[in-house]
Design an enzyme around this catalytic site. Structure first.
Site, PDB file in Angstrom:
ATOM      1  CG  ASP A   1      -3.802  -6.697  11.636  1.00 40.31           C
ATOM      2  OD1 ASP A   1      -4.194  -6.518  10.470  1.00 40.31           O
ATOM      3  OD2 ASP A   1      -4.426  -7.399  12.451  1.00 40.31           O
TER       4      ASP A   1
ATOM      5  CG  ASN B   1      -1.917   1.100   1.250  1.00 42.27           C
ATOM      6  OD1 ASN B   1      -1.646   2.199   0.801  1.00 42.27           O
ATOM      7  ND2 ASN B   1      -3.094   0.819   1.785  1.00 42.27           N
ATOM      8  CB  ALA B   2       1.713   3.663  -2.683  1.00 47.53           C
TER       9      ALA B   2
ATOM     10  NE  ARG C   1      -1.497   2.000   8.909  1.00 46.44           N
ATOM     11  CZ  ARG C   1      -2.674   2.337   8.382  1.00 46.44           C
ATOM     12  NH1 ARG C   1      -2.883   3.560   7.932  1.00 46.44           N
ATOM     13  NH2 ARG C   1      -3.635   1.465   8.280  1.00 46.44           N
TER      14      ARG C   1
END
Length: 202
Positions: free
Chosen positions: A74, A11-12, A185
């Site tokens: 995750d 995932n860029a 995140r």
């Protein structure tokens, strides 16, 4: 020579998020690479009961296969009215892994008759860094609520449905830098900065 650090993702947007956080912290000497930049290897299935179990399994696999320090995360959304679900099943909640539209549609249907005051939720991210020097596992949470319809075309996953606490727009409407500053995140990755700074200097 910059120290290569593998992020176990294709995932860029995730890779760029970490690059921005490193830049913001003034940490040079780290080159972030993703799974598309290394030879294919067998990746761990996400079978853990917790975000932490899944993150560290992916990071261990990446480190073992490439020899590079490896970060894996995750993450998912935990909805109060669903007893914390989808949780670790967030990416495949509708039955097909990574189908954001189907996942969002199902979640809205499940919350159809839930009143606004009981639509609380939180994004959760567990990040693991595995290197020769050991393992670091951290967790970040971003509290908010589930809207009644998706809004915004930024971000990914459940971002169009998630309105952060104290905000009036969805996560999908936030500018990337604003999202980094607040997101689950981003909160987890910033806890890894001391370990990444030590890697940059080693």
């Amino acid at each position: 020579m910059p120290r290569k650090v593998l992020v176990a993702s294709r995932n860029a947007k995730k890779l760029n998020e970490l690059r921005r956080i490193l830049d913001e912290a003034g940490i040079a000497g780290i080159e972030i690479v993703g799974l598309n930049d290394v030879a294919l290897y067998d990746e761990a299935l996400e079978t853990g009961a917790t975000f932490e179990e899944n993150a560290v399994a992916k990071a261990r696999d990446g480190h073992a296969a490439t020899g590079l320090p490896c970060i894996a995360d995750d993450s998912g959304i935990a909805v109060d009215a669903l007893n914390g679900m989808p949780g670790v099943l967030s990416a495949r909640w509708s039955g097909t892994h990574g189908n954001d539209e189907a996942n969002n549609t199902l979640l809205l249907a499940q919350l159809g008759d839930v009143p606004d005051e009981r639509r609380g939720a939180r994004f959760v991210s567990a990040c693991a860094l595995v290197a020769d020097g050991g393992e670091v596992i951290v967790r970040g949470e971003w509290p908010g609520a589930i809207a009644r319809k998706p809004v915004g075309d930024g971000g990914f996953g459940y971002d169009p449905l998630f309105v952060p606490d104290g905000g009036t727009v969805s996560a999908a409407q936030l500018a990337p830098a604003d999202k980094d500053a607040a997101s689950h995140r981003g909160r987890a990755l910033r806890q890894l900065l001391p370990a990444l700074a030590a890697l940059a200097e080693s």
